[in-house]
Write a protein that holds these residues in place. Sequence first.
Motif, mmCIF file in Angstrom:
data_model
loop_
_atom_site.group_PDB
_atom_site.id
_atom_site.type_symbol
_atom_site.label_atom_id
_atom_site.label_comp_id
_atom_site.label_asym_id
_atom_site.label_seq_id
_atom_site.Cartn_x
_atom_site.Cartn_y
_atom_site.Cartn_z
ATOM 1 N N TYR A 71 0.642 6.383 4.956
ATOM 2 C CA TYR A 71 0.040 6.153 3.504
ATOM 3 C C TYR A 71 -1.573 6.631 4.315
ATOM 4 O O TYR A 71 -2.924 7.101 3.848
ATOM 5 N N ARG A 111 -3.608 9.264 1.814
ATOM 6 C CA ARG A 111 -4.009 8.566 0.917
ATOM 7 C C ARG A 111 -5.521 7.877 1.336
ATOM 8 O O ARG A 111 -6.365 7.800 0.888
ATOM 9 N N TYR A 156 3.923 1.361 -1.297
ATOM 10 C CA TYR A 156 3.247 1.918 -0.425
ATOM 11 C C TYR A 156 4.083 3.932 -0.336
ATOM 12 O O TYR A 156 3.641 4.444 0.118
ATOM 13 N N ALA A 203 3.217 7.847 -3.831
ATOM 14 C CA ALA A 203 1.977 7.661 -3.990
ATOM 15 C C ALA A 203 1.590 8.221 -5.237
ATOM 16 O O ALA A 203 1.394 7.534 -5.992
#
Length: 206
Positions: free
Chosen positions: A73, A76, A165, A168
Amino acid sequence: MKYLLVNLVLITVLLSHKGLLSDIDKGYGIGDYATDFSLPDINGKRVSLADFKDAKGYLVIFTCNTCPYAIAYEDRIIDLDKKYKTKGVPVIAINPNDPDLQPADDVQHMKKRATEKGFTFPYLVDEKQEIFPQYGATKTPHVYLLEKTEQGNVVRYIGTIDDNYSDASSVKTKYVENAIDAMLSGEQIPLTTTRAIGCSIKSRKR
């Protein structure tokens, strides 16, 4: 005796519902006021929510260097900060792990990771492991969206960032973005809680 036990159970449930039992009622819920904190960043500078004078809210994310979910992550999280801090909602990342239990989550590794990835947000150390229990965080990453109001910082969303997760490009629902957009527009947040997906926080025994 049977009726006494039933009454004790009912009292316990009632107190828990009202948030009067600290060992049952752990962490913040939607609509609660989150208290500020003062934590050191990777350079030793102490950072608090109050430092962001023009903020409309905060995206507090408990994360770390080592969890595969947190690593997945990272890009992001950087994108969220770049997109929303100019709108008044900066990311505040906090590493809650005990470096004695997870050595790669010590400050030096945090500093290296932040440099390698080009973190655009503060990366703080929950040095006494007091903040993540206060929030109720159990995973890395675990997200808390706060809205800054005259009365205090109100919890508006708790959970995960999106619904995929591992990829993306395959995300269908961006829970955090939807929550921030609704909050900034003064609209009702479509989904206020989701299950955090990640690794358990490495906490020392108390």
